[in-house]
Enzyme design. Structure first.
Site, mmCIF file in Angstrom:
data_model
loop_
_atom_site.group_PDB
_atom_site.id
_atom_site.type_symbol
_atom_site.label_atom_id
_atom_site.label_comp_id
_atom_site.label_asym_id
_atom_site.label_seq_id
_atom_site.Cartn_x
_atom_site.Cartn_y
_atom_site.Cartn_z
ATOM 1 N N ASP A 61 23.104 -14.654 22.431
ATOM 2 C CA ASP A 61 23.660 -14.001 21.240
ATOM 3 C C ASP A 61 25.050 -13.436 21.534
ATOM 4 O OD1 ASP A 61 21.150 -14.478 20.208
ATOM 5 O OD2 ASP A 61 20.694 -12.378 19.776
ATOM 6 N N HIS A 203 22.814 -12.708 26.524
ATOM 7 C CA HIS A 203 24.118 -12.574 25.862
ATOM 8 C C HIS A 203 25.187 -13.234 26.736
ATOM 9 C CE1 HIS A 203 21.508 -9.464 24.205
ATOM 10 N NE2 HIS A 203 22.225 -9.575 23.100
HETATM 11 ZN ZN LIG Z 1 23.552 -9.370 18.921
#
Ligand SMILES: [Zn+2]
Length: 252
Positions: A61, A203
């Site tokens: 993400d 991430h």
């Molecule tokens: Zn996020």
């Protein structure tokens, strides 16, 4: 809304590859002493052994971020691994080449809103300014329109489901890699919590997360895991992905 334009060809190729891998795994698990008497085929099958390969999906993400995302794509390419990226719309314009590379190299791409905001309690216009605007930016970069959605913080309500226009993908393993950015801890946690059909949340905007992700791939590869995109994972498990529905895993 073309999310359901399943990439049937790649899913089919994956299934064929898995069938081959599965056959190899099964065969390598059978050992017959050289002097063993001839037996029927049934006698060779070890019923306790699950011949199905273990599948897992890496998802990232908050990208793209040119430096870290590029390093991650390089490492995934070296390992022949496909992942799924949920992108921030506002970051697409400066990284269209990186986004195109993801798509070209077989990764799956999804929407993570335009400005990384909560999608709950928004009116339709504000929702569209986050989701449809990102969808349009990705469509402009890639020429197709079949993007999954991951809402920031995993926050959902009935409006998000009604307006998503695509499947909503959550996760089963969250090492909170943003919290301490400690690659060793993240590797330990993810490899301890990994299981067949899982979805890992990370991430790609931190160098430590990129380092951890590639180490996780190497460790789980050695444990017999096969990494696939979200679409490939659910296709292999014959779980249909439907617009407006949310999915945490594809456990067998
Ligand atoms: Zn996020």
């Amino acid at each position: 809304m073309k999310w359901d334009r399943a990439r049937a060809k790649s899913a089919l190729l994956l299934l064929l590859a898995l069938a081959v891998l599965s056959g190899l795994a099964w065969r390598s698990g059978v050992s017959v002493p050289a002097d063993a008497p001839l037996m029927g085929d049934e006698a060779l099958v070890d019923e306790t052994q699950d011949s199905r390969p273990k599948l897992i999906a890496l998802t990232f993400d908050d990208g793209p971020r040119r430096s870290t995302t590029t390093a991650l794509l390089d490492g995934l390419a070296e390992r022949g691994v496909h992942a799924t990226f949920f992108l921030i719309g506002a970051q697409v314009a400066d990284c269209r080449d990186v986004v195109r590379r993801m798509d070209r190299e077989g990764h799956q791409i999804g929407i993570h809103t335009f400005d990384h905001v909560r999608l709950t309690d928004l009116n339709r216009a504000d929702f569209d300014a986050q989701v449809e605007k990102t969808r349009a930016a990705l469509k402009s970069a890639l020429g197709h329109n079949d993007f999954l959605l991951r809402p920031p913080y995993g926050m959902l309500d009935e409006s998000v489901k009604a307006w998503a226009g695509c499947p909503i993908i959550l996760w089963s393993v969250d090492p909170e890699d943003w919290k301490d950015r400690d690659a060793g801890r993240v590797v330990d946690q993810v490899t301890a919590q990994a299981r067949d059909g899982g979805i890992i949340l990370m991430h790609d905007i931190f160098p430590e997360s990129v380092e951890a992700a590639l180490e996780i791939v190497d460790i789980l590869h050695a444990q017999g895991y096969y990494f696939c995109t979200i679409e490939e994972l659910f296709a292999a498990r014959q779980i249909p992905l439907e617009a407006g529905k949310s999915y945490w895993n594809a456990y067998p």
